[in-house]
Design an enzyme around this catalytic site. Sequence first.
Site, PDB file in Angstrom:
ATOM      1  N   GLY A  89       0.837  -1.202   0.000  1.00 38.97           N
ATOM      2  CA  GLY A  89       0.000   0.000   0.000  1.00 38.97           C
ATOM      3  C   GLY A  89       0.867   1.244   0.000  1.00 38.97           C
ATOM      4  N   ALA A 115      24.828  11.262 -27.264  1.00 39.25           N
ATOM      5  CA  ALA A 115      25.312  10.520 -26.103  1.00 39.25           C
ATOM      6  C   ALA A 115      26.734  10.953 -25.724  1.00 39.25           C
ATOM      7  CB  ALA A 115      25.262   9.023 -26.390  1.00 39.25           C
TER       8      ALA A 115
END
Length: 514
Positions: free
Chosen positions: A169, A405
């Site tokens: 939860g 990159a």
Amino acid sequence: MKDKIQELLKRKEIAKLGGGEEKINDQHNKGKLSARERIELVVDEGTFEEIDMFVNHRAHDFGLDKIKLPGDGVITGFAKINGKPIVLYSQDFTVFGGSLSETHAEKIIKILNIAMKNGIPVLGLNDSGGARIQEGVNSLGGYADIFLLNTLASGVIPQISVILGPCAGGAVYSPAITDFIFMVRKSSYMFVTGPNVVKTVTHEDVSFEDLGGAETHAAKSGVAHFAFDNEIETLLNVRRLFSFLPSNFMDRPVDIPYNSEDIISDERLDIIIPDTPNKPYDMKEIINLLVDKQDFLEVHATYAENIIIGFGRIAGMSVGIVANQPQVLAGVLDINASVKAARFVRFCDAFNIPLLVLVDVPGFLPGTEQEWNGIIRHGAKLLFAFCEATVPKVTVITRKAYGGAYDVMNSKHIRGDFNYAWPTAEIAVMGPKGAVEIIFKKEIERSENPEAEIEIKLEEYIKKFSNPYIAAERGFIDDIILPRDTKSKLINAFHLLKTKVDKNPLKKHSNIPL
Ligand code: HXC
């Protein structure tokens, strides 16, 4: 006086038993340690000072007023790990399933406040059934108070979470806000909703382990940074992680003594890069030859394996390492790799841990899957993280550094302090084949022998661009170094950078592309 001492000792003895021996045995039978045994294993021997041992819940409903168990399901206090102070909490599953009541939450908040005031890391050992159901919204409020403090503490002190049982939860969000999550295979799990709810809502049949076990979170979701086979191994690795970290954002990691006579020129580094540019090799071999005693603590070892992140030491100095892995997807940057490395760079920057970046990257991963899922947004996270980082940043390009990159992987342009390249480096807008097919398209089409024409152009392109010399001519690369000398270059660079001062402009906070 004697009576009072006896009473105190008796009360402490009772409190130490938590939910009682039977429940401790149940815990052992599940292959789990008790909350106190975990503390003993993870901290330096004899250093644990417990606080709030006598705290109890204030609930009345559902018969709770008749069940009072001192400590209320969580043991809190302070101790030392590797000789340095930490605060910790350890949830006790034998007391109301370790569930979080209002007072349980107050105990955690108290130690979080101590940690913040004193600049001390926090270790949370989680083993809990979640919100104490009988306390309703008081328990939910307790969680929210913890989430707030976790958030305020982020970047002030390192926060480490270890999941040693259920974590379900909303309870998952406290670990999720902290810096690192450890899990244990087959005995810990994390999920927002359990298998039963999943079955009702999506009609999927899934086990606890598949839905939210250690393997799932270490390899699929990336929620867990570390997964180990048992609690002992897990807790020993928690100690190992702490050895690389400073106590807070104003502190620095401790340098450990380094034998300067150790061999630092290693010719094995000269033969790792294959002669064929597209042949993979294992970047971890390079990392292990560079870090002291081959001691590399890899983070996220089984998630987005095309990029490697982790901690090591260079001449006793703690460094965070980010490295492309040519062995997986050719070391390409994709969404998961970008997010994984970005968060790590930000952690290191927040806590003054210098960065070593090893580059062999062919670019960003093409394709609809990546584009539609937001490689632009996620790739930007890594770029942003490197741009923003002001810690010492040293780059070594071992082979490919192509396209965007090249810029992203801590290039000189985004404040790399020392940028080195091996003679095998190829720094270009793209790989030779793709480049030749674009820029010489017409010549190739017109040629009577297109294959031969491609070969000629390839040779021309490779000579011109597939090397580190043009970048070095511009000063984008500070030096082209022999692989065998890399460690000594790194030692000298990181020593020099110990006095580095760099700042970002004054602002409330930046807006990283989330
Ligand atoms: C009160 C709890 C509890 C809880 C367990 N216990 N969870 N008590 N509140 N949340 C108690 C049990 O009543 C039992 O007490 C003891 O702990 C051990 O539990 P068992 O069920 O016997 O253990 P086990 O079979 O190992 O199962 C563990 C479990 C299960 C899977 C965690 O207990 C369970 O499903 N609990 C409920 C989990 C849950 O739904 N929590 C709320 C999640 S939502 P006795 O006295 O019999 O020993 C949430 C919201 C947070 O947490 C929101 C934050 C914003």
